[in-house]
Design a protein around this motif. Structure first.
Motif, mmCIF file in Angstrom:
data_model
loop_
_atom_site.group_PDB
_atom_site.id
_atom_site.type_symbol
_atom_site.label_atom_id
_atom_site.label_comp_id
_atom_site.label_asym_id
_atom_site.label_seq_id
_atom_site.Cartn_x
_atom_site.Cartn_y
_atom_site.Cartn_z
ATOM 1 N N GLU A 168 -41.283 -14.864 -52.460
ATOM 2 C CA GLU A 168 -41.875 -15.196 -53.767
ATOM 3 C C GLU A 168 -42.061 -13.957 -54.634
ATOM 4 N N LYS A 169 -42.443 -12.841 -54.014
ATOM 5 C CA LYS A 169 -42.561 -11.593 -54.772
ATOM 6 C C LYS A 169 -41.188 -11.129 -55.254
ATOM 7 N N ALA A 170 -40.171 -11.299 -54.425
ATOM 8 C CA ALA A 170 -38.815 -10.928 -54.833
ATOM 9 C C ALA A 170 -38.369 -11.735 -56.044
ATOM 10 N N VAL A 171 -38.692 -13.032 -56.065
ATOM 11 C CA VAL A 171 -38.354 -13.871 -57.218
ATOM 12 C C VAL A 171 -39.016 -13.323 -58.476
ATOM 13 N N GLU A 172 -40.267 -12.926 -58.362
ATOM 14 C CA GLU A 172 -40.984 -12.376 -59.513
ATOM 15 C C GLU A 172 -40.372 -11.059 -59.995
ATOM 16 N N LEU A 173 -39.924 -10.221 -59.064
ATOM 17 C CA LEU A 173 -39.437 -8.889 -59.413
ATOM 18 C C LEU A 173 -37.998 -8.879 -59.914
ATOM 19 N N LEU A 174 -37.270 -9.958 -59.680
ATOM 20 C CA LEU A 174 -35.877 -10.007 -60.142
ATOM 21 C C LEU A 174 -35.810 -10.267 -61.637
ATOM 22 N N GLU A 175 -34.902 -9.578 -62.299
ATOM 23 C CA GLU A 175 -34.627 -9.881 -63.698
ATOM 24 C C GLU A 175 -33.754 -11.125 -63.775
ATOM 25 N N SER A 176 -33.572 -11.672 -64.956
ATOM 26 C CA SER A 176 -32.708 -12.833 -65.134
ATOM 27 C C SER A 176 -31.308 -12.516 -64.630
ATOM 28 N N ASN A 177 -30.726 -13.435 -63.876
ATOM 29 C CA ASN A 177 -29.417 -13.288 -63.223
ATOM 30 C C ASN A 177 -29.446 -12.324 -62.042
ATOM 31 N N GLY A 178 -30.650 -11.876 -61.650
ATOM 32 C CA GLY A 178 -30.768 -11.013 -60.486
ATOM 33 C C GLY A 178 -30.434 -11.758 -59.212
ATOM 34 N N LEU A 179 -30.072 -10.999 -58.177
ATOM 35 C CA LEU A 179 -29.610 -11.557 -56.906
ATOM 36 C C LEU A 179 -30.554 -11.177 -55.770
ATOM 37 N N LEU A 180 -30.765 -12.131 -54.885
ATOM 38 C CA LEU A 180 -31.642 -11.944 -53.723
ATOM 39 C C LEU A 180 -30.874 -12.320 -52.470
ATOM 40 N N ILE A 181 -30.893 -11.449 -51.469
ATOM 41 C CA ILE A 181 -30.355 -11.822 -50.159
ATOM 42 C C ILE A 181 -31.386 -11.452 -49.105
ATOM 43 N N TYR A 182 -31.754 -12.440 -48.298
ATOM 44 C CA TYR A 182 -32.803 -12.249 -47.298
ATOM 45 C C TYR A 182 -32.367 -12.811 -45.950
ATOM 46 N N LEU A 183 -32.833 -12.138 -44.924
ATOM 47 C CA LEU A 183 -32.712 -12.608 -43.550
ATOM 48 C C LEU A 183 -34.101 -13.001 -43.078
ATOM 49 N N THR A 184 -34.287 -14.270 -42.722
ATOM 50 C CA THR A 184 -35.592 -14.761 -42.256
ATOM 51 C C THR A 184 -35.365 -15.754 -41.115
ATOM 52 N N THR A 185 -36.445 -16.314 -40.609
ATOM 53 C CA THR A 185 -36.313 -17.483 -39.743
ATOM 54 C C THR A 185 -35.999 -18.685 -40.635
ATOM 55 N N ASN A 186 -35.475 -19.758 -40.041
ATOM 56 C CA ASN A 186 -35.014 -20.898 -40.854
ATOM 57 C C ASN A 186 -36.038 -22.024 -40.977
ATOM 58 N N TYR A 187 -37.242 -21.811 -40.444
ATOM 59 C CA TYR A 187 -38.210 -22.902 -40.355
ATOM 60 C C TYR A 187 -38.675 -23.396 -41.724
ATOM 61 N N TRP A 188 -38.691 -22.518 -42.702
ATOM 62 C CA TRP A 188 -39.264 -22.849 -44.014
ATOM 63 C C TRP A 188 -38.461 -23.892 -44.782
ATOM 64 N N LEU A 189 -37.233 -24.130 -44.397
ATOM 65 C CA LEU A 189 -36.408 -25.103 -45.124
ATOM 66 C C LEU A 189 -37.039 -26.493 -45.132
ATOM 67 N N ARG A 190 -37.724 -26.844 -44.040
ATOM 68 C CA ARG A 190 -38.282 -28.193 -43.923
ATOM 69 C C ARG A 190 -39.760 -28.201 -43.560
ATOM 70 N N ALA A 191 -40.350 -27.048 -43.406
ATOM 71 C CA ALA A 191 -41.749 -26.978 -42.972
ATOM 72 C C ALA A 191 -42.690 -27.557 -44.022
ATOM 73 N N ASP A 192 -43.737 -28.251 -43.565
ATOM 74 C CA ASP A 192 -44.761 -28.757 -44.487
ATOM 75 C C ASP A 192 -45.373 -27.603 -45.276
ATOM 76 N N SER A 193 -45.459 -26.438 -44.645
ATOM 77 C CA SER A 193 -46.092 -25.275 -45.279
ATOM 78 C C SER A 193 -45.167 -24.557 -46.260
ATOM 79 N N GLY A 194 -43.953 -25.074 -46.469
ATOM 80 C CA GLY A 194 -43.001 -24.389 -47.336
ATOM 81 C C GLY A 194 -42.806 -25.014 -48.700
ATOM 82 N N GLN A 195 -43.701 -25.917 -49.100
ATOM 83 C CA GLN A 195 -43.520 -26.629 -50.376
ATOM 84 C C GLN A 195 -43.521 -25.679 -51.568
ATOM 85 N N ILE A 196 -44.502 -24.795 -51.638
ATOM 86 C CA ILE A 196 -44.598 -23.875 -52.776
ATOM 87 C C ILE A 196 -43.395 -22.928 -52.778
#
Length: 508
Positions: A168-196
């Protein structure tokens, strides 16, 4: 970087190079290369010892030779932040040694100790990262500090992981058309805690590439399951997402990956057609028909669970089962017993004498200190009727859909869910037949949760599962009789009849 239990895990070199290559290819895909290089601003807001920054720096050096005709490195091109001073020192040293290989010296690096979640008023066009993974359960003080900030108030979710904040901080810090690449665990795709988190990504840009792995990318993080995603801060371009799930590759548009609960479901055309048919022919969700309850949390099993029946405590002991006792349609005989001590129980002197040695441990439980329960009671006893009335038994984690029926006393812990009727006329046998069918398993494979190779049959995804439930009693009885046969003695041919019934219902 992953930090957990006071150790760190850094991005493997091969993975880091691949991530850098992917994001550089996207960044330099269109436009004037010299202008793009002049204006590049790369940041890793959890850089650790620089495993992602190093291939980025080397890539920039090679591009500078290609575009400028000489090897060049500008301080403003690369920034890295972390709170680990030792790791930062290592990162600076490795980058300086790399620069020396290209005869570049006396460059001041923008690598510094800083809490990047407090960064503001700065923009980047590329953010790379492998953020720290920490659950809230064992790190409450850290989460409380963040929750008290404006940033934390905006993004905090109960039971979230710490790395959500870094996305979420990366989204804030990116300028328009900026690119983000992250390596994380995959749980957030469907987790109840990942709505925001999912909303933040959905409302600010589009995925370009998603790779999901069914194993850990880190040798010393066994049991972890990773995702690498490339995302662009741009809503006007609805470009296809290139998806790679354990070697299976396909493309899908961004507006097709979110289900009705705003969870991310990555499915190809065939899988989406399957999902559409299930939804088309279903007339209920499981949550409309049944209650789904979690089992007992004792707070200290050593005090409450016995491996032998003790007659002197017979008025308190209940048959206690482990989740491995649950099989397809049936369950094994219990090997354990539990002191079922809820708010309605008064203990006798013998039991109090038995429990007294555990007092110090039991009295420290949160629910005791908050005076919600007495020191000798189960932490979360649940309602007794869910263990004693007719029910479907669910193993919280299982490699397949093995659900069982019980109309006897069956007490179990929190890794078992208990499905009971919402109204007396609900036919649990029909529902059990559906839950043990191939159709149900396929639906859950595309739409449910996983932990490695295990399905996670948690309450929320179960409640959200669509079902066809007939009004015709003949249909209900047809499946009920077959299910009762399976309970008495499992037979593959009988199961095939059940499976074929549901295939026909859903026109599959």
């Amino acid at each position: 970087m992953k930090k957990q239990n006071n150790y760190s895990i850094y991005t493997p070199e091969k993975i880091a190079s691949s991530m850098v290559n992917d994001i550089f290819s996207e960044y330099f895909k269109n436009g004037n290369k010299k202008q793009l290089l002049d204006n590049i601003r790369i940041c890793d807001i959890s850089c650790g010892s620089g495993n992602l920054l190093i291939p980025a720096v080397e890539k920039l050096l090679k591009l500078s030779k290609e575009i400028y005709g000489i090897y060049e490195f500008k301080k403003e091109w690369v920034s890295g932040f972390d709170l680990d001073e030792h790791a930062l020192t290592e990162a600076k040293l490795k980058i300086k040694l790399l620069l020396l290989q290209y005869n570049i010296d006396n460059v001041q690096l923008n690598i510094q100790k800083l809490n990047s979640l407090e960064l503001d008023n700065v923009k980047y066009n590329i953010i790379i990262g492998n953020p720290p993974y920490l659950g809230e359960k064992n790190n409450r003080e850290l989460f409380q500090k963040i929750k008290a900030t404006n940033f934390g108030k905006k993004y905090y979710e109960s039971k979230m992981d710490y790395f959500y904040f870094f996305i979420e901080k990366a989204v804030e810090l990116l300028e328009s058309n900026g690119l983000l690449i992250y390596l994380t665990t995959n749980y957030w795709l469907r987790a109840d805690s990942g709505q925001i988190l999912r909303n933040t990504l959905k409302e600010n840009g589009n995925f370009l590439k998603i790779s999901i792995y069914d194993n850990s990318l880190f040798n010393n993080a066994i049991g972890q399951h990773n995702i690498i995603f490339l995302w662009k801060k741009n809503l006007s371009e609805n470009t296809p997402i290139f998806v790679d799930i354990v070697g299976k590759q396909f493309q899908v548009s961004n507006n097709e990956i979110y289900d009705t609960y705003n969870k991310i479901v990555l499915a190809d055309d065939i899988e989406r057609q399957f999902n559409n048919k299930i939804q088309k022919y279903s007339n209920f969700l499981l949550d409309d028909l049944v209650n789904i309850n979690q089992g007992i949390i004792s707070g200290y099993d050593k005090a409450f669970v016995f491996d032998k029946y003790d007659d002197k405590f017979k008025e308190y002991l209940k048959p206690f089962y482990k989740n491995k006792d649950i099989e397809k349609y049936t369950h094994k005989k219990n090997q354990f017993w539990i002191l079922y001590l809820d708010k309605n129980i008064n203990i006798n002197p013998k039991l109090e004498e038995y429990l007294n040695p555990f007092y110090d441990r039991l009295a420290k439980r949160r629910e005791v200190t908050s005076q919600r329960i007495k020191w000798w009671q189960l932490q979360w006893a649940r309602e007794q009727n869910i263990f004693e009335e007719p029910k479907i038994l669910v193993r919280q984690r299982c490699k397949t859909n093995n659900f069982a029926y019980s109309d006897t006393k069956f007490y179990g812990s929190a890794d078992i869910y208990f499905i009971t009727k919402k109204t007396e006329d609900i036919n649990l046998f029909f529902i059990l037949g559906y839950m043990n069918s191939k159709i149900f398993l396929e639906w859950f494979r595309f739409n449910g949760k996983f932990k490695g190779k295990n399905f996670e049959f948690y309450a929320t995804p179960l409640k959200e599962t669509p079902i066809y439930y007939p009004s015709d009693q003949k249909e209900l009885l047809f499946i009920e009789n077959l299910v009762k046969k399976q309970i008495a003695s499992y037979d593959e041919q009988t199961q095939e009849i059940i499976d074929n019934y549901f295939y026909a219902i859903f026109n599959i």
